[in-house]
Design an enzyme around this catalytic site. Structure first.
Site, PDB file in Angstrom:
ATOM      1  N   THR A   1      26.856 -27.533   7.816  1.00 32.69           N
ATOM      2  CA  THR A   1      27.782 -28.085   6.822  1.00 32.69           C
ATOM      3  C   THR A   1      28.984 -28.687   7.524  1.00 32.69           C
ATOM      4  O   THR A   1      29.536 -28.104   8.454  1.00 32.69           O
ATOM      5  CB  THR A   1      28.239 -27.007   5.829  1.00 32.69           C
ATOM      6  OG1 THR A   1      27.107 -26.565   5.069  1.00 32.69           O
ATOM      7  CG2 THR A   1      29.286 -27.544   4.857  1.00 32.69           C
TER       8      THR A   1
ATOM      9  N   PHE B   1      32.782 -29.691   7.161  1.00 39.60           N
ATOM     10  CA  PHE B   1      33.999 -29.426   6.398  1.00 39.60           C
ATOM     11  C   PHE B   1      35.082 -30.408   6.822  1.00 39.60           C
ATOM     12  O   PHE B   1      35.092 -30.869   7.974  1.00 39.60           O
ATOM     13  CB  PHE B   1      34.496 -27.997   6.667  1.00 39.60           C
ATOM     14  CG  PHE B   1      33.598 -26.914   6.132  1.00 39.60           C
ATOM     15  CD1 PHE B   1      33.869 -26.304   4.915  1.00 39.60           C
ATOM     16  CD2 PHE B   1      32.487 -26.497   6.843  1.00 39.60           C
ATOM     17  CE1 PHE B   1      33.050 -25.304   4.418  1.00 39.60           C
ATOM     18  CE2 PHE B   1      31.654 -25.496   6.358  1.00 39.60           C
ATOM     19  CZ  PHE B   1      31.935 -24.902   5.145  1.00 39.60           C
TER      20      PHE B   1
END
Length: 356
Positions: free
Chosen positions: A258, A260
């Site tokens: 992921t 961010f």
């Protein structure tokens, strides 16, 4: 004789420890002075571009045997403690504690921060916009599931800038108050986490009912309260809620990552490593043939590498779109600035979301 040699080596280590402690405190004293200077000029204490320059310099000085990755981890905590000496660093994140956003915040900012959990991504933006937190960190895209719509929604309207980015490999654990797969009667987790572990669950816990939770951390909290329950969450969540790790790395694809972004006021300067700087923009183009082709032409003309482009539907007009773009280069760089000026002539609008 062997014992004497070990004793001498430990005495040498103790001497080095004293030198390190003295050097760290000398560095901390300089950081305090830098913080005073910044505050007198109302400058942001958080300066990821300067931190990047320091890390680059440290890597160039490093002759081993300590690997660059270990040295980087040590300096991340040095930066964290230095910022804390200059002023309190508060960071809003998608909570509760133990979520992957919590893990990303600690990984990026270090441990010397005040964490401010929020109930939604939108509330993270609200907390920073209302100055309840200095910075925020939000997920923007996942390598398997794609973009996070709630983050894109707020990037369109927020006055905040993207100040930095953090890539976090997502490694799921099955956690419970009791150890052993046979004792798992039901499983809680966020829908994305369940989807990312579907094959493992099918092979190892067929027929065990799955229940959705608002986040992996919320799932861990439920598992801590209910006997026979388990959660798909991070190892941090297990520690946070006093749970046992029943199984590790249960995700179906181990490259699951992921991205961010750190959001806040101010702008991030050039890092000193131009090939690592990135700019994100939001762009609108006319709803006519060839408009997108013309808008992207300046990237070719300036030789800039386009890293990502994503269409985003305009709510007020059916079948018309905005575009999110990431590309190499800093907005203050000559080529990037020329590219953006050329794009302004052939687009309906451009919003710079941040260079970092």
């Amino acid at each position: 004789m062997k014992g004497d040699k070990l004793k001498k080596l430990r005495e040498d280590l103790a001497k080095k420890d004293r030198e390190i402690v003295r050097a760290l405190n000398d560095r901390a004293a300089l950081s305090v002075k830098i913080g005073e200077w910044k505050r007198s000029r109302r400058l942001s204490i958080y300066d990821p571009s300067q931190e990047s320059r320091v890390l680059k310099s440290v890597r160039e000085m490093n002759k081993g045997p300590l690997p660059d990755s270990s040295l980087g981890g040590i300096y991340n905590e040095i930066f964290s403690s230095s910022r804390a000496l200059q002023e309190e660093m508060s960071v809003a994140f998608l909570g509760p504690e133990g979520s992957y956003s919590h893990l990303a915040a600690l990984s990026h900012f270090g441990n010397c921060i005040r964490l401010v959990p929020q109930g939604s991504i939108s509330e993270v933006f609200d907390a920073v916009e209302r100055k309840q937190s200095r910075m925020g960190i939000v997920p923007v895209e996942n390598s398997l599931e794609g973009s996070v719509k709630a983050t894109l929604d707020r990037l369109i309207t927020t006055p905040l800038q993207i100040r930095a980015e953090k890539f976090l490999r997502i490694s799921h654990c099955l956690i419970s108050s009791r150890k052993g797969l046979k004792k798992v009667e039901k499983i809680y987790s966020h829908p994305q986490a369940i989807a990312q572990c579907r094959q493992w669950l099918k092979m190892n816990l067929p027929g065990v009912p799955l229940f959705e939770a608002a986040s992996t951390a919320a799932a861990a909290r439920k598992a801590a309260l209910e006997k026979g329950s388990a959660a798909i969450a991070s190892s941090l969540a297990a520690k946070q809620y006093g749970l046992k790790i029943v199984a590790e790395e249960i995700e179906d694809y181990h490259l699951n990552t992921t991205r961010f972004v750190v959001i806040g006021e101010g702008r991030t300067g050039v890092s000193g490593e131009s090939d690592r700087d990135k700019t994100s923009i939001l762009m609108g183009s006319a709803h006519v043939p060839g408009a997108l082709h013309r808008a992207l032409g300046p990237f070719v003309a300036q030789g800039l590498n386009l890293l990502r482009i994503e269409s985003y539907p305009m709510r007020e007009r059916n079948w018309e779109y905005l575009f999110f773009l990431d590309f190499e280069g800093h907005a203050n760089g000559r080529k990037t600035a020329d590219c953006l000026r050329q794009m302004e002539k052939v687009t309906t609008f451009i919003k710079i979301l941040g260079s970092y």
